[in-house]
Design a protein around this motif. Structure first.
Motif, PDB file in Angstrom:
ATOM      1  N   SER A   1      52.933  79.712  54.402  1.00 20.56           N
ATOM      2  CA  SER A   1      53.295  80.974  53.753  1.00 20.56           C
ATOM      3  C   SER A   1      52.063  81.729  53.259  1.00 20.56           C
ATOM      4  N   SER A   2      51.125  81.027  52.646  1.00 20.91           N
ATOM      5  CA  SER A   2      49.934  81.719  52.151  1.00 20.91           C
ATOM      6  C   SER A   2      49.040  82.194  53.294  1.00 20.91           C
ATOM      7  N   SER A   3      48.993  81.471  54.402  1.00 22.27           N
ATOM      8  CA  SER A   3      48.165  81.935  55.527  1.00 22.27           C
ATOM      9  C   SER A   3      48.794  83.157  56.196  1.00 22.27           C
ATOM     10  N   LEU A   4      50.114  83.210  56.310  1.00 25.31           N
ATOM     11  CA  LEU A   4      50.785  84.387  56.885  1.00 25.31           C
ATOM     12  C   LEU A   4      50.562  85.622  56.019  1.00 25.31           C
ATOM     13  N   ASN A   5      50.740  85.452  54.707  1.00 28.78           N
ATOM     14  CA  ASN A   5      50.553  86.574  53.789  1.00 28.78           C
ATOM     15  C   ASN A   5      49.114  87.090  53.800  1.00 28.78           C
ATOM     16  N   GLU A   6      48.155  86.182  53.753  1.00 29.11           N
ATOM     17  CA  GLU A   6      46.750  86.585  53.708  1.00 29.11           C
ATOM     18  C   GLU A   6      46.309  87.247  55.010  1.00 29.11           C
ATOM     19  N   ALA A   7      46.767  86.747  56.149  1.00 31.48           N
ATOM     20  CA  ALA A   7      46.410  87.351  57.438  1.00 31.48           C
ATOM     21  C   ALA A   7      46.934  88.784  57.520  1.00 31.48           C
ATOM     22  N   THR A   8      48.137  89.001  57.038  1.00 31.04           N
ATOM     23  CA  THR A   8      48.708  90.350  57.043  1.00 31.04           C
ATOM     24  C   THR A   8      47.932  91.268  56.099  1.00 31.04           C
ATOM     25  N   ARG A   9      47.602  90.782  54.916  1.00 31.22           N
ATOM     26  CA  ARG A   9      46.800  91.578  53.970  1.00 31.22           C
ATOM     27  C   ARG A   9      45.448  91.952  54.572  1.00 31.22           C
ATOM     28  N   GLU A  10      44.803  91.003  55.253  1.00 33.85           N
ATOM     29  CA  GLU A  10      43.500  91.271  55.870  1.00 33.85           C
ATOM     30  C   GLU A  10      43.611  92.359  56.931  1.00 33.85           C
ATOM     31  N   CYS A  11      44.658  92.346  57.707  1.00 36.42           N
ATOM     32  CA  CYS A  11      44.862  93.370  58.734  1.00 36.42           C
ATOM     33  C   CYS A  11      44.988  94.753  58.092  1.00 36.42           C
ATOM     34  N   TYR A  12      45.806  94.857  57.044  1.00 36.81           N
ATOM     35  CA  TYR A  12      45.952  96.144  56.346  1.00 36.81           C
ATOM     36  C   TYR A  12      44.638  96.568  55.688  1.00 36.81           C
ATOM     37  N   LYS A  13      43.909  95.605  55.160  1.00 36.83           N
ATOM     38  CA  LYS A  13      42.633  95.890  54.506  1.00 36.83           C
ATOM     39  C   LYS A  13      41.641  96.552  55.468  1.00 36.83           C
ATOM     40  N   PHE A  14      41.703  96.193  56.740  1.00 35.42           N
ATOM     41  CA  PHE A  14      40.787  96.756  57.731  1.00 35.42           C
ATOM     42  C   PHE A  14      41.377  97.953  58.477  1.00 35.42           C
ATOM     43  N   GLY A  15      42.406  98.578  57.903  1.00 35.92           N
ATOM     44  CA  GLY A  15      42.916  99.824  58.439  1.00 35.92           C
ATOM     45  C   GLY A  15      44.176  99.745  59.268  1.00 35.92           C
ATOM     46  N   GLY A  16      44.817  98.592  59.334  1.00 31.27           N
ATOM     47  CA  GLY A  16      46.056  98.459  60.103  1.00 31.27           C
ATOM     48  C   GLY A  16      47.181  99.295  59.509  1.00 31.27           C
ATOM     49  N   LYS A  17      48.035  99.823  60.370  1.00 29.42           N
ATOM     50  CA  LYS A  17      49.173 100.643  59.918  1.00 29.42           C
ATOM     51  C   LYS A  17      50.488  99.864  59.997  1.00 29.42           C
ATOM     52  N   GLU A  18      50.677  99.047  61.031  1.00 25.78           N
ATOM     53  CA  GLU A  18      51.876  98.225  61.206  1.00 25.78           C
ATOM     54  C   GLU A  18      51.452  96.815  61.591  1.00 25.78           C
ATOM     55  N   CYS A  19      50.939  96.090  60.633  1.00 23.91           N
ATOM     56  CA  CYS A  19      50.415  94.755  60.905  1.00 23.91           C
ATOM     57  C   CYS A  19      51.543  93.726  61.004  1.00 23.91           C
ATOM     58  N   VAL A  20      51.483  92.923  62.050  1.00 24.07           N
ATOM     59  CA  VAL A  20      52.456  91.855  62.264  1.00 24.07           C
ATOM     60  C   VAL A  20      51.707  90.583  62.656  1.00 24.07           C
ATOM     61  N   ILE A  21      52.344  89.458  62.389  1.00 28.80           N
ATOM     62  CA  ILE A  21      51.760  88.172  62.767  1.00 28.80           C
ATOM     63  C   ILE A  21      51.876  88.014  64.277  1.00 28.80           C
ATOM     64  N   ARG A  22      50.743  87.819  64.912  1.00 32.12           N
ATOM     65  CA  ARG A  22      50.699  87.618  66.369  1.00 32.12           C
ATOM     66  C   ARG A  22      50.874  86.149  66.709  1.00 32.12           C
ATOM     67  N   ALA A  23      50.269  85.271  65.901  1.00 36.94           N
ATOM     68  CA  ALA A  23      50.366  83.834  66.142  1.00 36.94           C
ATOM     69  C   ALA A  23      50.015  83.065  64.872  1.00 36.94           C
ATOM     70  N   TRP A  24      50.488  81.828  64.837  1.00 33.83           N
ATOM     71  CA  TRP A  24      50.138  80.954  63.719  1.00 33.83           C
ATOM     72  C   TRP A  24      50.197  79.512  64.200  1.00 33.83           C
ATOM     73  N   ALA A  25      49.508  78.641  63.491  1.00 31.20           N
ATOM     74  CA  ALA A  25      49.525  77.218  63.812  1.00 31.20           C
ATOM     75  C   ALA A  25      49.202  76.418  62.562  1.00 31.20           C
ATOM     76  N   CYS A  26      49.785  75.257  62.461  1.00 33.39           N
ATOM     77  CA  CYS A  26      49.476  74.325  61.383  1.00 33.39           C
ATOM     78  C   CYS A  26      48.981  73.039  62.010  1.00 33.39           C
ATOM     79  N   ASP A  27      47.968  72.468  61.403  1.00 32.12           N
ATOM     80  CA  ASP A  27      47.448  71.191  61.849  1.00 32.12           C
ATOM     81  C   ASP A  27      47.983  70.113  60.915  1.00 32.12           C
TER      82      ASP A  27
END
Length: 129
Positions: A100-126
Motif C-alpha cells: 500500500s505504501s509503495s503504490l501510494n508513493e509511486a503515484t505521488r512521485e508521478c504527480y510530483k514530476f508533472g503527471g496529470k492522470e497517474c496510474v500504477i503500471r506495475a508492482w511487485a513484492c519480494d
C-alpha cells in the motif's frame, strides 16, 4: 514416570521440528532478492524471489528491454506509476516495506514530476514484502 522410549520420541520430535523451522527460514531468506526495472514510455520489467540481487537485476532489465534503470527490492514491495495522458512523460516509482505504501508513493512521485492522470503500471513484492 516417563519411559525412556517416550522421552526419546519427544526429543526426536523436538529436533525434527527445529530442523524443519530452520530450513524453512533459510529458504525464505535465501530467495529474498528482487528487482524492478523502469524505462521510457512505460516500459518495465520485474523479478522477485531470486537468490541474489544481481540475478534479479539482470532478469528485470531483460524483461524491460531498451534503456532501463533497475532498482533492488529485497523483502519489500515496489510500484511503478506513469501518466496515462503522456506515457512517455512523467512517471514515479517507490520501494517500501508494504504494497500500500509503495503504490501510494509511486503515484505521488508521478504527480510530483508533472503527471496529470497517474496510474500504477506495475508492482511487485519480494519475499515477505
Amino acid at each position: 514416570m516417563v519411559s525412556i522410549v517416550v522421552a526419546r520420541r519427544r526429543a526426536l520430535f523436538v529436533v525434527a521440528f527445529t530442523l524443519i523451522i530452520g530450513a524453512s527460514r533459510f529458504v525464505t531468506e535465501s530467495w529474498a532478492a528482487g528487482a524492478f526495472a523502469m524505462g521510457k514510455c512505460g516500459a518495465y520489467g520485474q523479478a522477485y524471489d531470486y537468490p541474489a540481487e544481481t540475478a534479479a537485476r539482470v532478469a528485470a532489465l531483460k524483461q524491460c528491454g531498451g534503456d532501463c534503470t533497475a532498482i533492488a527490492i529485497k523483502r519489500a514491495c515496489a510500484a511503478f506509476s506513469v501518466d496515462m495522458t503522456n506515457p512517455c512523460g512523467a512517471h514515479g516509482y517507490a520501494v517500501k516495506p508494504n504494497i500500500s505504501s509503495s503504490l501510494n508513493e509511486a503515484t505521488r512521485e508521478c504527480y510530483k514530476f508533472g503527471g496529470k492522470e497517474c496510474v500504477i503500471r506495475a508492482w511487485a513484492c519480494d519475499a515477505k514484502g
